[in-house]
Design a protein around this motif. Sequence first.
Motif, PDB file in Angstrom:
ATOM      1  N   MET A   1       0.849  -1.188   0.000  1.00  0.00           N
ATOM      2  CA  MET A   1       0.000   0.000   0.000  1.00  0.00           C
ATOM      3  C   MET A   1       0.884   1.237   0.000  1.00  0.00           C
ATOM      4  O   MET A   1       1.826   1.338   0.774  1.00  0.00           O
ATOM      5  N   LYS A   2       0.579   2.183  -0.882  1.00  0.00           N
ATOM      6  CA  LYS A   2       1.440   3.348  -1.069  1.00  0.00           C
ATOM      7  C   LYS A   2       1.055   4.512  -0.147  1.00  0.00           C
ATOM      8  O   LYS A   2       1.915   5.208   0.369  1.00  0.00           O
ATOM      9  N   ASP A   3      -0.215   4.740   0.039  1.00  0.00           N
ATOM     10  CA  ASP A   3      -0.651   5.889   0.824  1.00  0.00           C
ATOM     11  C   ASP A   3      -0.540   5.596   2.317  1.00  0.00           C
ATOM     12  O   ASP A   3      -0.841   4.493   2.776  1.00  0.00           O
ATOM     13  N   HIS A   4      -0.113   6.629   3.071  1.00  0.00           N
ATOM     14  CA  HIS A   4      -0.055   6.440   4.521  1.00  0.00           C
ATOM     15  C   HIS A   4      -1.449   6.348   5.116  1.00  0.00           C
ATOM     16  O   HIS A   4      -1.674   5.620   6.077  1.00  0.00           O
ATOM     17  N   LEU A   5      -2.409   7.080   4.547  1.00  0.00           N
ATOM     18  CA  LEU A   5      -3.784   7.061   5.053  1.00  0.00           C
ATOM     19  C   LEU A   5      -4.748   6.772   3.908  1.00  0.00           C
ATOM     20  O   LEU A   5      -4.769   7.497   2.912  1.00  0.00           O
ATOM     21  N   THR A   6      -5.534   5.713   4.063  1.00  0.00           N
ATOM     22  CA  THR A   6      -6.582   5.375   3.100  1.00  0.00           C
ATOM     23  C   THR A   6      -7.928   5.445   3.807  1.00  0.00           C
ATOM     24  O   THR A   6      -8.147   4.746   4.803  1.00  0.00           O
ATOM     25  N   ILE A   7      -8.825   6.308   3.302  1.00  0.00           N
ATOM     26  CA  ILE A   7     -10.180   6.405   3.850  1.00  0.00           C
ATOM     27  C   ILE A   7     -11.112   5.666   2.903  1.00  0.00           C
ATOM     28  O   ILE A   7     -11.229   6.016   1.724  1.00  0.00           O
ATOM     29  N   VAL A   8     -11.749   4.628   3.422  1.00  0.00           N
ATOM     30  CA  VAL A   8     -12.595   3.779   2.584  1.00  0.00           C
ATOM     31  C   VAL A   8     -14.004   4.369   2.569  1.00  0.00           C
ATOM     32  O   VAL A   8     -14.733   4.293   3.559  1.00  0.00           O
ATOM     33  N   LYS A   9     -14.396   4.916   1.442  1.00  0.00           N
ATOM     34  CA  LYS A   9     -15.653   5.656   1.359  1.00  0.00           C
ATOM     35  C   LYS A   9     -16.780   4.842   0.723  1.00  0.00           C
ATOM     36  O   LYS A   9     -17.732   5.412   0.185  1.00  0.00           O
ATOM     37  N   HIS A  10     -16.680   3.533   0.806  1.00  0.00           N
ATOM     38  CA  HIS A  10     -17.727   2.673   0.249  1.00  0.00           C
ATOM     39  C   HIS A  10     -19.078   3.025   0.883  1.00  0.00           C
ATOM     40  O   HIS A  10     -19.167   3.195   2.106  1.00  0.00           O
ATOM     41  N   PRO A  11     -20.135   3.142   0.085  1.00  0.00           N
ATOM     42  CA  PRO A  11     -21.438   3.550   0.630  1.00  0.00           C
ATOM     43  C   PRO A  11     -21.935   2.677   1.778  1.00  0.00           C
ATOM     44  O   PRO A  11     -22.511   3.193   2.746  1.00  0.00           O
ATOM     45  N   SER A 151       9.200  -7.480  17.930  1.00  0.00           N
ATOM     46  CA  SER A 151       9.034  -8.925  17.748  1.00  0.00           C
ATOM     47  C   SER A 151       9.383  -9.374  16.328  1.00  0.00           C
ATOM     48  O   SER A 151       9.164 -10.531  15.981  1.00  0.00           O
ATOM     49  N   GLY A 152       9.875  -8.445  15.515  1.00  0.00           N
ATOM     50  CA  GLY A 152      10.352  -8.810  14.188  1.00  0.00           C
ATOM     51  C   GLY A 152       9.474  -8.422  13.028  1.00  0.00           C
ATOM     52  O   GLY A 152       9.846  -8.634  11.869  1.00  0.00           O
ATOM     53  N   ALA A 153       8.288  -7.876  13.290  1.00  0.00           N
ATOM     54  CA  ALA A 153       7.375  -7.522  12.203  1.00  0.00           C
ATOM     55  C   ALA A 153       7.967  -6.389  11.354  1.00  0.00           C
ATOM     56  O   ALA A 153       8.470  -5.409  11.891  1.00  0.00           O
ATOM     57  N   THR A 154       7.885  -6.544  10.047  1.00  0.00           N
ATOM     58  CA  THR A 154       8.391  -5.515   9.133  1.00  0.00           C
ATOM     59  C   THR A 154       7.327  -5.042   8.150  1.00  0.00           C
ATOM     60  O   THR A 154       7.420  -3.935   7.627  1.00  0.00           O
ATOM     61  N   ASN A 155       6.319  -5.875   7.901  1.00  0.00           N
ATOM     62  CA  ASN A 155       5.246  -5.531   6.959  1.00  0.00           C
ATOM     63  C   ASN A 155       3.958  -5.378   7.765  1.00  0.00           C
ATOM     64  O   ASN A 155       3.245  -6.345   8.005  1.00  0.00           O
ATOM     65  N   ILE A 156       3.673  -4.158   8.223  1.00  0.00           N
ATOM     66  CA  ILE A 156       2.574  -3.911   9.157  1.00  0.00           C
ATOM     67  C   ILE A 156       1.584  -2.937   8.540  1.00  0.00           C
ATOM     68  O   ILE A 156       1.976  -1.960   7.892  1.00  0.00           O
ATOM     69  N   ARG A 157       0.294  -3.194   8.759  1.00  0.00           N
ATOM     70  CA  ARG A 157      -0.765  -2.259   8.392  1.00  0.00           C
ATOM     71  C   ARG A 157      -1.650  -2.047   9.618  1.00  0.00           C
ATOM     72  O   ARG A 157      -1.795  -2.950  10.445  1.00  0.00           O
ATOM     73  N   VAL A 178       4.005   2.433   8.148  1.00  0.00           N
ATOM     74  CA  VAL A 178       2.800   1.645   8.448  1.00  0.00           C
ATOM     75  C   VAL A 178       1.570   2.344   7.860  1.00  0.00           C
ATOM     76  O   VAL A 178       1.136   3.378   8.386  1.00  0.00           O
ATOM     77  N   PRO A 179       0.989   1.811   6.783  1.00  0.00           N
ATOM     78  CA  PRO A 179      -0.213   2.412   6.209  1.00  0.00           C
ATOM     79  C   PRO A 179      -1.400   2.269   7.158  1.00  0.00           C
ATOM     80  O   PRO A 179      -1.531   1.273   7.877  1.00  0.00           O
ATOM     81  N   ILE A 180      -2.276   3.272   7.139  1.00  0.00           N
ATOM     82  CA  ILE A 180      -3.494   3.279   7.947  1.00  0.00           C
ATOM     83  C   ILE A 180      -4.694   3.180   7.018  1.00  0.00           C
ATOM     84  O   ILE A 180      -4.790   3.916   6.033  1.00  0.00           O
ATOM     85  N   VAL A 181      -5.602   2.263   7.331  1.00  0.00           N
ATOM     86  CA  VAL A 181      -6.869   2.143   6.602  1.00  0.00           C
ATOM     87  C   VAL A 181      -7.994   2.419   7.584  1.00  0.00           C
ATOM     88  O   VAL A 181      -8.052   1.816   8.660  1.00  0.00           O
ATOM     89  N   THR A 182      -8.885   3.347   7.237  1.00  0.00           N
ATOM     90  CA  THR A 182      -9.970   3.735   8.144  1.00  0.00           C
ATOM     91  C   THR A 182     -11.234   4.044   7.355  1.00  0.00           C
ATOM     92  O   THR A 182     -11.188   4.254   6.136  1.00  0.00           O
ATOM     93  N   ALA A 183     -12.359   4.083   8.070  1.00  0.00           N
ATOM     94  CA  ALA A 183     -13.629   4.414   7.430  1.00  0.00           C
ATOM     95  C   ALA A 183     -13.884   5.915   7.430  1.00  0.00           C
ATOM     96  O   ALA A 183     -14.667   6.403   6.613  1.00  0.00           O
ATOM     97  N   ALA A 184     -13.249   6.665   8.347  1.00  0.00           N
ATOM     98  CA  ALA A 184     -13.496   8.103   8.423  1.00  0.00           C
ATOM     99  C   ALA A 184     -12.379   8.811   9.163  1.00  0.00           C
ATOM    100  O   ALA A 184     -11.813   8.274  10.126  1.00  0.00           O
ATOM    101  N   LEU A 185     -12.071  10.009   8.713  1.00  0.00           N
ATOM    102  CA  LEU A 185     -11.167  10.904   9.424  1.00  0.00           C
ATOM    103  C   LEU A 185     -12.023  12.012  10.022  1.00  0.00           C
ATOM    104  O   LEU A 185     -12.560  12.857   9.304  1.00  0.00           O
TER     105      LEU A 185
END
Length: 210
Positions: A1-11, A151-157, A178-185
């Motif tokens: 995932m490229k964006d640091h913040l993704t807002i999922v605007k699905h209806p 604890s060794g994690a390198t690929n975190i969302r 660490v990319p963030i995925v959320t429903a609203a800001l």
Amino acid sequence: MKDHLTIVKHPLIQHKLTMMRQKDTTTAVFRQLLREISQLLAYEVTRELPMTTRTIDTPLCPMDAPVLDGRKLALISILRAGNGLLDGMLELIPSARVGFVGLYRDEATLQPVQYYYKVPDHLGERLVIAVDPMLATGNSSAAAIDLLKASGATNIRFLCLLAAPEGVARMKEAHPDVPIVTAALDERLNEKGYIVPGLGDAGDRMFGTK
């Protein structure tokens, strides 16, 4: 995932979130809505999982078909409210490994205090998705990611239902990878560190506690 913040605007996500925000929504309905939204958000946060192929037999012929590659992903619930997102995601990804980070926020300092930590092995070889409905100050979330990296994690969302600008900024400062995925800001935090307009305390509304 490229964006640091993704807002999922699905209806469907936005409609269900509005129902969750309403103060008269019952505990049972709140919990069910969170489970449903978590599955919709899981679709977004797992969009770029690595794939490979394997040969299978359909009723008509053999074919090389796509399947997930690598170790099973790890879902990490930031207790206690993270369990609301975890339950729905596990229905969608039942083979995922599961871990728990127990943190509570000191009401005076707003800083996280750790009380429990148990995660799957080989985190460095897994996609790790940390889940917590609310990204408020970002202090607890950043602390949880610190522990996962240790604890060794390198690929975190990081997956949350609601985020405040302050929490997003704190996470970007502490963990820009660490990319963030959320429903609203939402708009802001109040003086007590709660997201405004928000939906109140997600844990209390989910479990019927005060």
